[in-house]
Design a protein around this motif. Structure first.
Motif, PDB file in Angstrom:
ATOM      1  N   TRP A   4     -20.816   9.577   9.625  1.00 40.27           N
ATOM      2  CA  TRP A   4     -19.626   9.220   8.841  1.00 40.27           C
ATOM      3  C   TRP A   4     -19.206  10.364   7.925  1.00 40.27           C
ATOM      4  O   TRP A   4     -18.330  10.203   7.078  1.00 40.27           O
ATOM      5  CB  TRP A   4     -19.884   7.945   8.022  1.00 40.27           C
ATOM      6  N   LEU A  42     -23.045  15.138   4.148  1.00 41.30           N
ATOM      7  CA  LEU A  42     -23.666  16.456   4.367  1.00 41.30           C
ATOM      8  C   LEU A  42     -24.907  16.590   3.490  1.00 41.30           C
ATOM      9  O   LEU A  42     -24.827  17.007   2.338  1.00 41.30           O
ATOM     10  CB  LEU A  42     -22.666  17.568   4.046  1.00 41.30           C
ATOM     11  N   ARG A  48     -27.358  15.190  -6.532  1.00 40.45           N
ATOM     12  CA  ARG A  48     -26.199  14.301  -6.603  1.00 40.45           C
ATOM     13  C   ARG A  48     -26.096  13.447  -5.338  1.00 40.45           C
ATOM     14  O   ARG A  48     -25.020  13.220  -4.784  1.00 40.45           O
ATOM     15  CB  ARG A  48     -24.908  15.092  -6.820  1.00 40.45           C
ATOM     16  N   GLU A  79     -22.855  11.563  -2.974  1.00 33.63           N
ATOM     17  CA  GLU A  79     -22.635  11.772  -1.538  1.00 33.63           C
ATOM     18  C   GLU A  79     -22.586  10.432  -0.808  1.00 33.63           C
ATOM     19  O   GLU A  79     -21.747  10.217   0.064  1.00 33.63           O
ATOM     20  CB  GLU A  79     -23.768  12.646  -0.974  1.00 33.63           C
ATOM     21  N   VAL A 133     -11.940   4.055   4.140  1.00 34.00           N
ATOM     22  CA  VAL A 133     -10.595   4.595   4.365  1.00 34.00           C
ATOM     23  C   VAL A 133     -10.376   4.845   5.860  1.00 34.00           C
ATOM     24  O   VAL A 133      -9.315   4.524   6.408  1.00 34.00           O
ATOM     25  CB  VAL A 133     -10.377   5.888   3.544  1.00 34.00           C
ATOM     26  N   ALA A 134     -11.389   5.378   6.546  1.00 32.81           N
ATOM     27  CA  ALA A 134     -11.269   5.641   7.979  1.00 32.81           C
ATOM     28  C   ALA A 134     -10.997   4.346   8.746  1.00 32.81           C
ATOM     29  O   ALA A 134     -10.170   4.301   9.665  1.00 32.81           O
ATOM     30  CB  ALA A 134     -12.539   6.314   8.509  1.00 32.81           C
ATOM     31  N   GLN A 136      -7.451   3.306   8.136  1.00 35.09           N
ATOM     32  CA  GLN A 136      -6.502   4.095   8.929  1.00 35.09           C
ATOM     33  C   GLN A 136      -6.445   3.578  10.359  1.00 35.09           C
ATOM     34  O   GLN A 136      -5.384   3.510  10.974  1.00 35.09           O
ATOM     35  CB  GLN A 136      -6.911   5.575   8.910  1.00 35.09           C
ATOM     36  N   TYR A 173      -5.118   7.453  -4.599  1.00 33.65           N
ATOM     37  CA  TYR A 173      -5.680   6.647  -3.524  1.00 33.65           C
ATOM     38  C   TYR A 173      -4.722   6.588  -2.335  1.00 33.65           C
ATOM     39  O   TYR A 173      -5.149   6.518  -1.188  1.00 33.65           O
ATOM     40  CB  TYR A 173      -6.074   5.264  -4.052  1.00 33.65           C
ATOM     41  N   ALA A 188      -5.217   9.849  -0.550  1.00 36.93           N
ATOM     42  CA  ALA A 188      -6.491   9.832   0.190  1.00 36.93           C
ATOM     43  C   ALA A 188      -6.293   9.170   1.552  1.00 36.93           C
ATOM     44  O   ALA A 188      -6.866   9.586   2.558  1.00 36.93           O
ATOM     45  CB  ALA A 188      -7.560   9.095  -0.608  1.00 36.93           C
ATOM     46  N   MET A 189      -5.463   8.142   1.556  1.00 36.75           N
ATOM     47  CA  MET A 189      -5.211   7.402   2.788  1.00 36.75           C
ATOM     48  C   MET A 189      -4.432   8.251   3.808  1.00 36.75           C
ATOM     49  O   MET A 189      -4.473   7.999   5.000  1.00 36.75           O
ATOM     50  CB  MET A 189      -4.424   6.132   2.427  1.00 36.75           C
ATOM     51  N   GLU A 190      -3.722   9.276   3.318  1.00 32.89           N
ATOM     52  CA  GLU A 190      -2.895  10.092   4.222  1.00 32.89           C
ATOM     53  C   GLU A 190      -3.665  11.242   4.878  1.00 32.89           C
ATOM     54  O   GLU A 190      -3.162  11.896   5.780  1.00 32.89           O
ATOM     55  CB  GLU A 190      -1.691  10.656   3.443  1.00 32.89           C
ATOM     56  N   VAL A 191      -4.880  11.508   4.384  1.00 32.06           N
ATOM     57  CA  VAL A 191      -5.668  12.602   4.977  1.00 32.06           C
ATOM     58  C   VAL A 191      -6.415  12.059   6.200  1.00 32.06           C
ATOM     59  O   VAL A 191      -7.131  11.065   6.095  1.00 32.06           O
ATOM     60  CB  VAL A 191      -6.686  13.161   3.957  1.00 32.06           C
ATOM     61  N   ASP A 192      -6.235  12.715   7.340  1.00 31.27           N
ATOM     62  CA  ASP A 192      -6.950  12.276   8.546  1.00 31.27           C
ATOM     63  C   ASP A 192      -8.443  12.278   8.272  1.00 31.27           C
ATOM     64  O   ASP A 192      -8.999  13.262   7.795  1.00 31.27           O
ATOM     65  CB  ASP A 192      -6.673  13.225   9.722  1.00 31.27           C
ATOM     66  N   SER A 193      -9.104  11.184   8.622  1.00 31.10           N
ATOM     67  CA  SER A 193     -10.522  11.042   8.299  1.00 31.10           C
ATOM     68  C   SER A 193     -11.389  12.002   9.097  1.00 31.10           C
ATOM     69  O   SER A 193     -10.955  12.562  10.109  1.00 31.10           O
ATOM     70  CB  SER A 193     -10.969   9.617   8.575  1.00 31.10           C
ATOM     71  N   PHE A 194     -12.613  12.147   8.630  1.00 38.58           N
ATOM     72  CA  PHE A 194     -13.639  12.919   9.328  1.00 38.58           C
ATOM     73  C   PHE A 194     -13.704  12.471  10.789  1.00 38.58           C
ATOM     74  O   PHE A 194     -13.751  11.277  11.079  1.00 38.58           O
ATOM     75  CB  PHE A 194     -14.975  12.679   8.625  1.00 38.58           C
ATOM     76  N   ARG A 197     -17.573  18.631  -1.867  1.00 44.49           N
ATOM     77  CA  ARG A 197     -18.051  17.252  -1.980  1.00 44.49           C
ATOM     78  C   ARG A 197     -18.700  16.967  -3.335  1.00 44.49           C
ATOM     79  O   ARG A 197     -19.095  15.847  -3.610  1.00 44.49           O
ATOM     80  CB  ARG A 197     -18.994  16.898  -0.812  1.00 44.49           C
ATOM     81  N   ARG A 245     -10.344  18.353  -0.219  1.00 45.26           N
ATOM     82  CA  ARG A 245     -10.784  17.405   0.812  1.00 45.26           C
ATOM     83  C   ARG A 245     -10.422  17.954   2.199  1.00 45.26           C
ATOM     84  O   ARG A 245     -11.223  17.913   3.130  1.00 45.26           O
ATOM     85  CB  ARG A 245     -10.130  16.038   0.562  1.00 45.26           C
ATOM     86  N   GLU A 249     -12.678  20.830   2.910  1.00 43.41           N
ATOM     87  CA  GLU A 249     -14.023  20.328   3.199  1.00 43.41           C
ATOM     88  C   GLU A 249     -14.125  19.892   4.663  1.00 43.41           C
ATOM     89  O   GLU A 249     -15.081  20.230   5.365  1.00 43.41           O
ATOM     90  CB  GLU A 249     -14.316  19.131   2.276  1.00 43.41           C
ATOM     91  N   HIS A 272     -16.152  21.522   7.765  1.00 46.42           N
ATOM     92  CA  HIS A 272     -17.279  20.635   8.097  1.00 46.42           C
ATOM     93  C   HIS A 272     -17.780  20.989   9.502  1.00 46.42           C
ATOM     94  O   HIS A 272     -17.003  20.971  10.449  1.00 46.42           O
ATOM     95  CB  HIS A 272     -16.797  19.179   8.042  1.00 46.42           C
ATOM     96  N   PRO A 273     -19.074  21.292   9.627  1.00 39.83           N
ATOM     97  CA  PRO A 273     -19.574  21.736  10.937  1.00 39.83           C
ATOM     98  C   PRO A 273     -19.382  20.713  12.057  1.00 39.83           C
ATOM     99  O   PRO A 273     -19.378  21.095  13.226  1.00 39.83           O
ATOM    100  CB  PRO A 273     -21.075  21.962  10.692  1.00 39.83           C
TER     101      PRO A 273
END
Lengths: 632, 253
Positions: A107, A110, A138, A142, A152-153, A156, B108, B111-117, B142, B175, B178, B182-183
């Motif tokens: 999810w 890191l 911290r 995380e 949020v995902a 969406q 908020y 945040a909802m407009e950023v494509d998720s991981f 992060r 964000r 990040e 992100h790898p």
């Protein structure tokens, strides 16, 4: 206030009260099963107390030492809890924690890495092997951010599929729940108000999951944020649920002690895990004097061996700074009482002599920051002053381990700190974040199963009217008690009389004084109106804290022994008689009543994970099954 | 050792309000949030203020102290001159709800407009391998505690309500950075989207956000500038521009 207060009405399958790690994990589980879920946050989304967890999340992935496994984690957890844990919760927790950590990675979390690129794991008090997955100091941030972003995902995804991001999963930020509602013995929802404007909310839902965290704000010196007011504990009691073993409170050994305004703020156990040592004002590394018999074979009794352990864990015993938290807290307390404390009434914790400055800043960045900004102390050069702070409540809602269902209240669930049993009389560091995820998920799944068999629920007009009247009450009184003053008085009582060391006469005194405050809160009046009014908010928190404090004091007075997070000056040792007893609190509408209940019996295959010599230290002969345990 | 301090606190709601002078005790080592709490407990029971951890970890007690966006829990009273009046006002970039509490829902929504991981399909739990050096870049971002001080100070939206629609703000640039670094994230067009949909181009690198960040995240140097540079590479390099058109590549790594 004669004007009509607006009331919103909502209908969901599952209502999750609390938006920390447990609540969010429960919500994910319920939503993934296709249900409609509402999440209640008392503050803004992403600010829950989970954010303050520092050291890590315990899971026996074996990334650093491959001898680790769920059996070892289970053993450590039971030892840490002095065998008062609900064995089944400790078992499920140890078995499932690795999956919950790995899932976070998928999810987006890191974690810090090992040389091989796996999740790094660090040493912590009471854990036999390096076990805590972490991100510097911290880790809680995380975890909460990962869960928040997972929510949020999912929203969406719902937007793509259903056109509305909040159609199946909605977060209600800055809402206080004042009551869990029931009709004919079953949960039908909850009632509360928006903190922003005092408007009221009715949630109709057949399943309600409590994930409200702890009770620290009942105490004067605490590491907890303002939200730790025991809301879920009180909601469960009032809804007919039970609390188990509320006498067990964890005083974290290392809170800041100076300056006064930061007193209680947490100093992570990782400081000791990374090599920090505790000394008194004479410079003595005092923990060697405080190794209890039950731990003598696991902890080094001399400095040379303790120091070698950091390099070679297989051939040396651990430093006593890494004893479970209750032991270290009591030791610090004793040193201070004996007049060997630091100038501000703590002891010294020093990493500066053992670790290079740049490594300290990398591994303990927020500790460096916290001491530098708030106390003017540079921990890379000088020692910290630390002392015990109220950190965690082991006691909580009595639940079924597999489903997290609250005993006695169909439709009510509890997970995370608000639930009891998992940690016994004392929690190991790192076992909280994993508890949140393991039992958050199980509570979500438990609620899903329950809801499948439910008809839609309806809250009666009479229940709504009662709940609304209770919310309006503080405004209708004039010239009454100030909620801030009552809160301070309660904190003085708990600090002085129900604190780290307890005696019968003080507990009796506390019970009487808490009852007196309970009378006075019926008279609490608040000034101003419903628009974001902290005095109004506190009047409800206060009611919850009083119930919790009463439950704690009444449980503490009957447990005539010392074990884990409950130390009685008048009964200073563990009593095997009490090892098999839980204290169960319930509420009769007027006061908290405590009765004893036998612990469930651990099955033989779990007994067999222990050395019989160790079991004999905790259990009476009659409790040991024939041939259980291994004789080494 | 306690002393009296003078505070000037903004009190009001979405319609009206004014600065109110109060005097209150302050003890050695106390932070601004401590004295606000004392005002609340003794003089203004309904004074609205957000806070949670009081340890600089949750990012709730954001406000403006003598005009500077700060966390009240990390601002020492001793930092002010003896006798100086400390003026405490709500975040200016967001609508006031009451007193020191503002409506931060803008953040908020963004945040909802950023494509998720987005990890690769089939990635298995427990099998992930990443090097420390590769996770560190995203780990810096992060650290964000979502105090929104960077959003508050950013002049693109601080006094320009009209820009809010098309500008996500520094919090969401880190964000995006990040996720871009992100790898495990496989979306290739994050930088382009930052430019096209989140208003990256409106930032003119005054570094105000970096200055107020309580986590000392190098927002401008490590997130915004690298993204801007690589967006520019693609946009203005004719060969790469042509390449991206011909092969319909979603983006350039």
């Amino acid at each position: 206030m004669s004007e009509k207060i607006p009331m919103e009405r909502h209908n969901y399958d599952v209502l999750v009260i609390g938006a920390g790690g447990a609540g969010l994990r429960a919500a994910v589980e319920a939503r993934e099963a296709g249900l409609r879920v509402a999440i209640i946050c008392k503050s803004l989304f992403g600010k829950a107390h989970t954010v303050m967890a520092e050291g890590g999340i315990a899971a026996s992935m074996g990334n650093v030492n491959d001898k680790d496994g769920w059996q070892v984690h289970f053993r450590d957890t039971m030892r840490g809890g002095k065998f008062l844990n609900h064995y089944r919760m400790a078992e499920l927790h140890a078995k499932e924690a690795p999956d919950r950590v790995w899932e976070l990675e998928l999810w987006g979390a890191l974690f810090d890495r090992t040389g091989e690129g796996k999740i790094s794991q660090r040493n912590f008090g009471g854990h036999e092997y390096p076990r805590l997955a972490h991100v510097g100091d911290r880790t809680g941030l995380e975890l909460i951010r990962t869960m928040q972003q997972k929510i949020v995902a999912m929203q969406q995804q719902d937007k793509k599929e259903h056109g509305d991001a909040e159609s199946y999963l909605k977060v209600f930020a800055e809402v206080t729940i004042t009551e869990v509602l029931k009709e004919s013995g079953k949960v039908t929802g909850a009632y509360g108000y928006r903190r922003e404007n005092g408007n009221e909310l009715l949630f109709e839902a057949p399943a309600v999951i409590l994930a409200t965290g702890g009770v620290g704000k009942t105490f004067k010196i605490t590491s907890n944020s303002w939200e730790g007011t025991g809301d879920g504990h009180a909601l469960a009691l009032k809804a007919g649920g039970n609390l188990v073993d509320m006498e067990f409170l964890q005083f974290h050994p290392t809170g800041m002690v100076w300056p006064p305004s930061v007193r209680g703020i947490l100093v992570t156990e990782s400081v000791r895990g990374e090599g920090g040592v505790l000394t008194n004002t004479t410079g003595e590394r005092f923990m060697f004097k405080y190794i209890p018999d039950v731990f003598k074979d696991k902890y080094a009794d001399n400095e040379a061996e303790a120091d070698r352990w950091y390099l070679d864990q297989d051939n040396n015993r651990r430093p006593p700074e890494l004893l479970p938290r209750d032991e270290v807290a009591r030791a610090i307390n004793a040193e201070v009482k004996a007049g060997r404390g630091s100038p501000h009434g703590g002891v010294f914790l020093d990493v500066s002599k053992r670790i290079p400055a740049e490594v300290i800043k990398k591994r303990l960045p927020s500790m460096w920051h916290q001491f530098y900004e708030l106390a003017g102390v540079d921990i890379t050069k000088e020692p910290m002053e630390v002392g015990p702070t109220c950190h965690y409540v082991m006691g909580g809602v009595e639940v079924d381990p597999d489903t997290a269902a609250a005993i006695g209240v169909p439709g009510l669930y509890a997970a995370g700190e608000v639930a009891g049993g998992m940690h016994g009389s004392n929690r190991l560091g790192g076992n909280s974040l994993s508890d949140l995820l393991v039992f958050g998920r199980r509570a979500g799944a438990g609620a899903v199963e329950y809801v499948k068999g439910c008809q839609s629920v309806k809250v009666s007009d009479a229940s709504i009217k009662d709940a609304a009247e209770r919310i309006a009450a503080p405004f209708k009184r004039t010239g009454g008690e100030n909620p801030y003053t009552l809160h301070q008085e309660l904190q003085e009582i708990t600090h002085n009389l129900v604190g780290i060391i307890r005696t019968k006469s003080e507990l009796q005194d506390a019970i009487e004084k808490i009852a007196a405050i309970r009378k006075r809160i019926e008279n609490v009046a608040v000034s101003g109106d419903r628009l974001f009014n902290p005095g109004f908010h506190l009047s409800f928190d206060l009611d919850n804290m009083l119930l919790v404090a009463e439950s704690t004091a009444k449980s503490a007075i009957v447990r005539e022994e010392s074990r884990g997070g409950h130390t009685r000056d008048d009964f200073p040792v563990m009593d095997p008689k009490w090892r098999s007893q839980n204290n169960i609190s319930s509420f009769n509408g007027k006061e908290v009543v405590v009765k004893q209940q036998k612990l469930p019996k651990m099955p033989n295959e779990l007994f067999d994970l222990f050395d019989i010599d160790e079991l004999e230290k905790y259990l009476s002969k009659e409790e040991l099954p024939n041939n259980a345990g291994v004789r080494s | 050792m306690s002393k009296r301090v003078k505070l000037r606190i903004w009190r009001g709601d979405s319609k009206t309000g004014a600065l109110k002078d109060v005097e209150v005790e302050a003890n050695e080592g106390e932070v601004v949030l401590d004295v606000i709490h004392r005002v609340q407990a003794t003089q203004m029971g309904d004074l609205a203020v957000r806070w949670n951890c009081k340890a600089g970890k949750c990012g709730s007690c954001s406000m403006e102290i003598n005009g500077k966006p700060r966390l009240a829990c990390m601002t020492q009273v001793a930092n002010f001159e003896e006798g100086e009046t400390i003026t405490i006002t709500p975040l200016r970039a967001f609508p006031v709800i009451k007193d020191l509490v503002t409506d931060v829902s803008f953040n908020y929504k963004k945040a909802m407009e950023v494509d998720s991981f987005t990890p690769p399909a089939g990635l298995k739990a427990g099998e992930v391998r990443m090097a420390q050096v590769d996770v560190e870049r995203s780990q810096e971002f992060r650290k964000c505690i979502e105090c929104f001080l960077c959003q508050d100070t950013c002049h693109v939206i601080r006094d320009h309500e009209e820009n809010k629609k098309s500008f996500a703000g520094p919090r969401f640039f880190i964000r995006l950075a990040e996720l871009d670094m992100h790898p495990l994230d496989i979306l290739k067009n994050r930088k382009q989207k930052a430019q096209a949909e989140h208003g990256l181009g409106m930032c003119n690198i005054t570094k105000c956000c970096t200055e107020v960040c309580p986590e000392h995240i190098k927002i401008t140097d490590n997130a915004i500038i690298p993204m801007k540079e690589r967006v520019v590479d693609v946009k203005y390099d004719p060969v790469r521009w042509l390449g991206s058109k011909i092969r319909k590549r979603e983006g350039i790594v």
